[in-house]
Motif scaffolding. Structure first.
Motif, short mmCIF file in Angstrom:
data_model
loop_
_atom_site.label_atom_id
_atom_site.label_comp_id
_atom_site.label_asym_id
_atom_site.label_seq_id
_atom_site.Cartn_x
_atom_site.Cartn_y
_atom_site.Cartn_z
N GLY A 192 0.78 -1.21 -0.18
CA GLY A 192 -0.02 0.01 -0.02
C GLY A 192 0.84 1.37 0.03
N ASP A 193 0.37 2.22 0.84
CA ASP A 193 0.90 3.55 0.97
C ASP A 193 2.35 3.69 1.65
OD1 ASP A 193 1.63 6.33 0.61
OD2 ASP A 193 0.04 6.79 1.89
N THR A 194 3.23 2.93 1.42
CA THR A 194 4.40 2.75 2.03
C THR A 194 5.79 2.53 1.19
OG1 THR A 194 5.35 1.51 4.03
CG2 THR A 194 4.34 0.19 2.62
N THR A 195 6.89 2.24 1.98
CA THR A 195 8.25 2.16 1.40
C THR A 195 9.05 1.05 2.09
OG1 THR A 195 9.08 4.04 2.49
CG2 THR A 195 8.20 4.55 0.47
N MET A 196 9.80 0.68 1.40
CA MET A 196 10.96 -0.42 2.27
C MET A 196 11.54 0.27 3.20
SD MET A 196 12.05 -3.36 2.80
CE MET A 196 11.97 -4.51 1.26
N ALA A 197 12.09 1.76 3.10
CA ALA A 197 12.51 2.37 4.05
C ALA A 197 11.84 2.40 5.40
CB ALA A 197 12.90 3.79 3.61
N GLN A 198 10.54 2.89 5.08
CA GLN A 198 9.71 2.92 6.24
C GLN A 198 9.60 1.53 7.00
OE1 GLN A 198 5.42 3.85 5.54
NE2 GLN A 198 5.07 4.86 7.35
N VAL A 199 9.40 0.77 6.40
CA VAL A 199 9.18 -0.65 7.11
C VAL A 199 10.39 -1.26 7.58
CG1 VAL A 199 8.59 -3.12 6.64
CG2 VAL A 199 7.26 -1.24 5.42
N LEU A 200 11.45 -0.84 7.02
CA LEU A 200 13.03 -1.36 7.60
C LEU A 200 13.27 -0.53 8.89
CD1 LEU A 200 15.02 -1.93 4.74
CD2 LEU A 200 14.11 -3.45 6.16
N ALA A 201 12.75 0.91 8.95
CA ALA A 201 13.02 1.66 10.08
C ALA A 201 12.19 1.16 11.41
CB ALA A 201 12.46 3.12 9.84
N ALA A 202 10.71 0.75 10.97
CA ALA A 202 10.02 0.04 12.09
C ALA A 202 10.69 -1.39 12.57
CB ALA A 202 8.75 -0.15 11.54
N CYS A 203 11.21 -1.98 11.68
CA CYS A 203 12.06 -3.23 12.12
C CYS A 203 13.25 -2.90 13.07
CB CYS A 203 12.53 -4.04 10.92
SG CYS A 203 11.04 -4.66 9.76
N ALA A 204 13.74 -1.68 12.72
CA ALA A 204 15.14 -1.26 13.63
C ALA A 204 14.76 -1.03 15.00
CB ALA A 204 15.86 -0.31 12.66
N ARG A 205 13.55 -0.37 14.98
CA ARG A 205 13.08 0.15 16.20
C ARG A 205 12.68 -1.00 17.15
NH1 ARG A 205 10.13 4.01 13.09
NH2 ARG A 205 8.10 2.70 13.18
N ALA A 206 12.18 -2.12 16.48
CA ALA A 206 11.82 -3.19 17.16
C ALA A 206 13.18 -4.17 17.54
CB ALA A 206 10.82 -4.11 16.33
N GLY A 207 14.34 -3.81 17.03
CA GLY A 207 15.54 -4.40 17.21
C GLY A 207 15.56 -5.74 16.35
N LEU A 208 14.88 -5.76 15.13
CA LEU A 208 14.67 -6.85 14.28
C LEU A 208 16.11 -6.71 13.19
CD1 LEU A 208 10.97 -7.24 13.86
CD2 LEU A 208 12.60 -8.72 14.76
N ASP A 209 17.03 -5.62 13.31
CA ASP A 209 17.99 -5.31 12.35
C ASP A 209 19.26 -6.06 13.03
OD1 ASP A 209 17.84 -3.56 14.36
OD2 ASP A 209 18.88 -1.98 13.41
N LYS A 210 18.95 -6.67 14.12
CA LYS A 210 20.34 -7.27 15.04
C LYS A 210 20.08 -8.70 14.76
CE LYS A 210 21.10 -2.98 17.63
NZ LYS A 210 19.91 -2.37 16.99
N PRO A 211 21.43 -9.45 14.99
CA PRO A 211 21.22 -10.94 14.76
C PRO A 211 20.66 -11.43 15.92
CG PRO A 211 23.56 -10.03 14.43
CD PRO A 211 22.69 -8.81 14.85
N ARG A 212 19.87 -12.30 15.86
CA ARG A 212 19.19 -13.28 16.82
C ARG A 212 19.55 -14.72 16.80
NH1 ARG A 212 14.13 -10.90 18.26
NH2 ARG A 212 14.16 -8.68 18.15
N ALA A 213 19.20 -15.23 17.91
CA ALA A 213 19.76 -16.66 18.01
C ALA A 213 18.47 -17.34 17.29
CB ALA A 213 19.45 -17.20 19.32
N MET A 214 18.98 -18.31 16.50
CA MET A 214 18.22 -19.21 15.60
C MET A 214 17.98 -20.64 15.79
SD MET A 214 18.96 -17.88 11.62
CE MET A 214 19.15 -16.03 11.36
N PRO A 215 16.94 -20.88 16.70
CA PRO A 215 16.68 -22.13 17.24
C PRO A 215 16.60 -23.24 16.08
CG PRO A 215 14.70 -20.89 17.26
CD PRO A 215 15.55 -19.99 16.73
N ALA A 216 17.13 -24.34 16.42
CA ALA A 216 17.07 -25.60 15.50
C ALA A 216 15.91 -26.46 15.78
CB ALA A 216 18.59 -26.30 15.49
#
Lengths: 423, 438
Positions: free
Chosen positions: B205-229
């Motif tokens: 919709g009325d959005t951009t990748m930059a706007q969505v990535l900024a939200a991910c960064a605010r949620a800390g999703l831009d940092k590596p996380r443990a990936m359970p097996a």
């Protein structure tokens, strides 16, 4: 929306659909509901949708729609207070997506006018074989009404609420009358609809000039004696009547119907929208938060209103043993909103939710068209979504209370597996 | 033709980013639209009943994924609906057989709504008390579906076709199964399946990748996380149905019939093509354009809603034909006869082309709305493909491939039949159906 009055009671509406992948052409015939025509009026859309003079075989018509990349042909009958609306609509992908360069939009327009104005006739009457088959389908549909318990309960409540009023004339007709409907009955109803209806053609993404031409051609052979649609109506107040129907089922259904005892003016629509959001039309409403979440009395419990009949319905799915408590809680929440405090927070939460919905109206072909036709069918001025938003911004708590205070309970209908749990 | 291909490429276009946390982000900006629709989905649904996470085995009662979906709306600082009420977004969630998805649609305060969406899923909060309260609400939801004849038909068919596969259990479970749920069980599920690497965020919709990535960064999703097996445990099934059929009664007006065919599960690399094949098969056998549908319709043997659908998830694929009928046995015979005829004579060439046209139109329709576009991005991602590739797969499918598939699909010996009779018409018949003596 651009709206042109082409002839008495005939309008051409054009809506911008540039951003959509599909386009749509719709013809709506609005006519006064008549009890004696109800069942033939319910068979008619089924017969019209089956085939038309240009495409006299049902299977070949289906194949044509798939050739047009799955174009959707819809013919149906809807309720608008004391009027009924016969709609014929075709929606399909735009020409630019056609894999063989076909002129799809022209075919959509031809099809929609063909179905509405050139039905398949044999010796001047609807084809007897097709009518017999579609009567059978209507019979099946009416018999199967009980399968959807929620809908059945609401319909039963409506029947008790509207009684013999024109607003209560059954959209789908009456089971006992289906067998008696003749091809002649159908033709009489069809001719009356063509002659008397207010006709609204809406064009979205198709050639407006071409559609206007088809409309003129189609109406050339119709003897019109247009009648104004029935005005908005309302049911008088009455002492609340409680009805209980037993059925072999698991979850009981409770439907309450209220009357405002007066018609709703166009200037009050915004207050009505906010009143419903506060009472039971949203997840921040009193019914959702208090009756469902806090008291766990219902799995669902929602309110809605119909402006053209000044009525409000609350329907809910309840534990059979809790039905009486649930009804009391639903009425209590209404009384609280009418005379108790309404917080700024809940008022603004609800306002924001509706504003957001109004802002997204223009992002869907069907919602956009539905918005404008609702405005037209209500009568009075046609508001744009932006005007509706502006009006909503101005609504006060007192206006909301004023709207809600009008509603009094007329009918309570309980569909339940238990005997006497409502007594 | 060339121009149409370019238009299609643009129509199905989207942007993709995989963040260091493992989260896949898909964005489809839609110029001219005023709203934004976001879907945050995990590949965890009702069929995920047994798995190992970092070597530890977890077994779940039916209904946990759906229960978890409800509980995710609560946190220590309030419920998500209250937070969305401050943004004006319209929010919801749903659980299917193989995914759980949290969604919102908004026209303003999109950043704030994104924060609610990403926050509610990243900080699970469960206590015995809140679980007990939810058991009551979900118990009511289960009872509501107990009165829904289509829903009962679906699970009765799956129950007949499958002996072990969890698809035979209702997505919401039963009142008894959800009574077994504990906070520990729910935390085990979030640990395994709500890690960013197992999730996808799709926004249209009325959005951009930059706007969505900024939200991910605010949620800390831009940092590596443990990936359970995580390893899902599946028990293989024979193609022979577990039961030949069953029948029971409900408060309905007319009998309902369902005929289900158990098929070989779709391999992940052929998933898209397999699903298109299943969809197409149901259309060429009894879709609105077929001779069978016309006969059933004209002779009043079924209601207009009679038709076929398919279910395809890990370890399970089946085609189900259902509807109302006063003469269910006759309808079943006619269906089987038509399948045999099409298998023998081959699919009608014109019908095949028309079905492809129809499916192409449906794909374009889906991409027209912000909800359809975001949802298609999620679905395609979960199948390991893209919308454009799906359109390409459909275009490349040949009639010969459908004819070949039909030689090993929709076989009577792999079918089961369910009858639901109006209450009062056949209680004495309740139970399993006998196998046909042929």
């Amino acid at each position: 929306m651009k709206r042109a009055n082409l002839a008495p009671g005939v309008y051409l509406n054009t809506l911008d659909a540039e951003k959509f992948n599909r386009c749509r052409v719709t013809i709506r015939f609005q006519y006064p509901a008549r009890r004696e025509d109800a069942t033939a009026g319910a068979v008619l859309p089924l017969v019209l949708e089956r085939c038309c003079a240009d495409h006299p075989d049902m299977t070949l018509l289906s194949r044509l729609l798939e050739k047009l990349y799955g174009a959707d042909l819809t013919v149906d009958n809807t309720v608008n207070g004391a009027n009924r609306v016969l709609t014929v609509s075709v929606t399909g992908i735009k020409d630019r997506f056609a894999l063989q360069g076909e002129d799809l939009t022209t075919e959509y327009a031809d099809l929609v006018f063909g179905v509405a104005f050139r039905p398949y006739l044999v010796d001047g009457q609807f084809d007897a074989e097709g009518v017999a088959i579609e009567k059978g389908k209507l019979r099946q549909q009416l018999q199967a009404e009980v399968n959807d318990k929620r809908l059945y309960c609401v319909r039963q409540a409506r029947r008790k609420f509207f009684g013999d009023s024109p607003a209560g004339v059954e959209r789908d007709g009456y089971l006992a009358e289906v067998d008696a409907v003749t091809c002649e009955d159908l033709m009489a109803v069809y001719r009356r609809i063509l002659a008397e209806s207010t006709i609204d053609v809406t064009v979205m993404g198709a050639d407006e000039g071409k559609v206007a031409g088809l409309l003129s051609e189609s109406l050339a052979g119709v003897e019109r004696c247009w009648e104004d649609p029935q005005p908005a109506t309302f049911m008088p107040r009455q002492e609340a009547a409680h009805h209980v129907e037993n059925m072999d089922m698991v979850q009981a259904k409770l439907c309450l119907m209220f009357t405002a005892g007066q018609c709703t003016g166009a200037e009050e629509i915004a207050a009505c929208r906010l009143a419903m959001a506060l009472y039971g039309g949203s997840v921040t409403s009193r019914l959702f938060l208090n009756v469902r979440e806090k008291q766990s009395l219902c799995y669902y419990c929602a309110s809605s209103y119909t402006s053209v009949t000044g009525s409000m319905v609350v329907d809910s799915g309840v534990e059979p043993a809790n039905a009486k408590k649930a009804e009391a809680a639903i009425l209590h929440e209404l009384a609280e909103l009418c005379s108790g405090p309404i917080t700024d927070e809940e008022m603004e939460d609800c306002r924001r939710g509706i504003l957001s919905s109004l802002e997204s109206v223009e992002d869907s072909l069907s919602t956009l068209e539905g918005w404008y036709y609702s405005e037209i069918a209500r009568g009075g001025p046609v508001s744009t979504p932006a005007q509706a938003r502006a009006a909503l911004e101005q609504v006060t708590k007192e206006q909301v209370r004023e709207v809600l205070r009008r509603f009094t309970l007329s009918v309570s209908y309980l569909l339940t597996p238990e005997v006497d749990c409502h007594a | 033709m060339h121009n149409t291909q370019e238009i299609l490429r643009q129509t199905a276009a989207f942007e993709k980013t995989v963040l260091p946390s493992g989260l896949t982000v898909l964005v489809r900006p839609m110029p001219g639209y005023g709203s934004v629709h976001a879907e945050y989905a995990t590949r965890f649904g009702s069929i995920d009943r047994e798995f190992t996470v970092d070597g530890k085995t977890v077994k779940l009662p039916a209904g946990v994924a759906h229960f978890l979906e409800h509980k995710m709306f609560e946190s220590e600082d309030g419920d998500a609906f209250s937070k969305y009420a401050k943004t004006g977004a319209n929010a919801n969630a749903f659980t299917s057989f193989d995914q759980t998805c949290y969604i919102f649609t908004a026209t303003r305060n999109v950043d704030e709504s994104m924060d609610v969406l990403l926050g509610m899923v990243s900080s699970p909060y469960f206590t015995a008390e809140t679980i007990q309260k939810e058991q009551g609400i979900i118990g009511q939801e289960i009872r509501m579906y107990d009165d829904n004849v289509d829903w009962r038909m679906l699970f009765a068919l799956c129950d007949c076709l499958y002996e072990y596969h969890p698809i035979r259990s209702d997505i919401a479970g039963t009142v008894e199964s959800i009574a077994e749920i504990t906070p520990e069980m729910l935390y085990a599920c979030t640990d395994a399946f709500y890690s960013p690497a197992n999730m996808v965020l799709a926004v249209a919709g009325d959005t951009t990748m930059a706007q969505v990535l900024a939200a991910c960064a605010r949620a800390g999703l831009d940092k590596p996380r443990a990936m359970p097996a995580v390893q899902r445990v599946q028990r293989p099934e024979e193609l022979t149905p577990f039961k030949p059929g069953c029948q029971f009664t409900m408060s309905i007006a007319k009998p309902c019939i369902g005929v289900g065919f158990k098929e070989k599960p779709l391999a992940s690399e052929d998933r898209v093509k397999g699903e298109i094949l299943c969809d197409l098969l149901s259309e060429v056998i009894c879709g609105g354009m077929t001779p069978l549908y016309r006969k059933l319709y004209d002779e009043g043997l079924v209601n207009p809603g009679f038709g076929g659908e398919y279910l395809a998830v890990d370890g399970c694929c089946c085609l189900l034909f259902t509807g109302e009928s006063e003469q269910p046995e006759l309808v079943r015979s006619l269906l089987l006869e038509e399948i045999a005829r099409v298998r023998r004579e081959g699919v009608d060439e014109e019908l095949f082309t028309l079905c492809k046209n129809q499916m192409y139109g449906e794909m374009l329709e889906t991409l027209e709305s912000v909800t359809g576009a975001a949802s298609s991005l999620v679905t395609s991602h979960m199948r390991g493909t893209t919308i454009a590739e799906s359109i390409g797969t459909l275009a490349a499918l040949t009639k010969q491939e459908v004819d070949e598939a039909l030689q090993t699909m929709l076989l009577e010996e792999h079918s089961a039949t369910v009858l639901i009779l109006p209450a009062g018409d056949g209680e004495e018949l309740e139970g399993e159906l006998e196998q046909d003596e042929e």
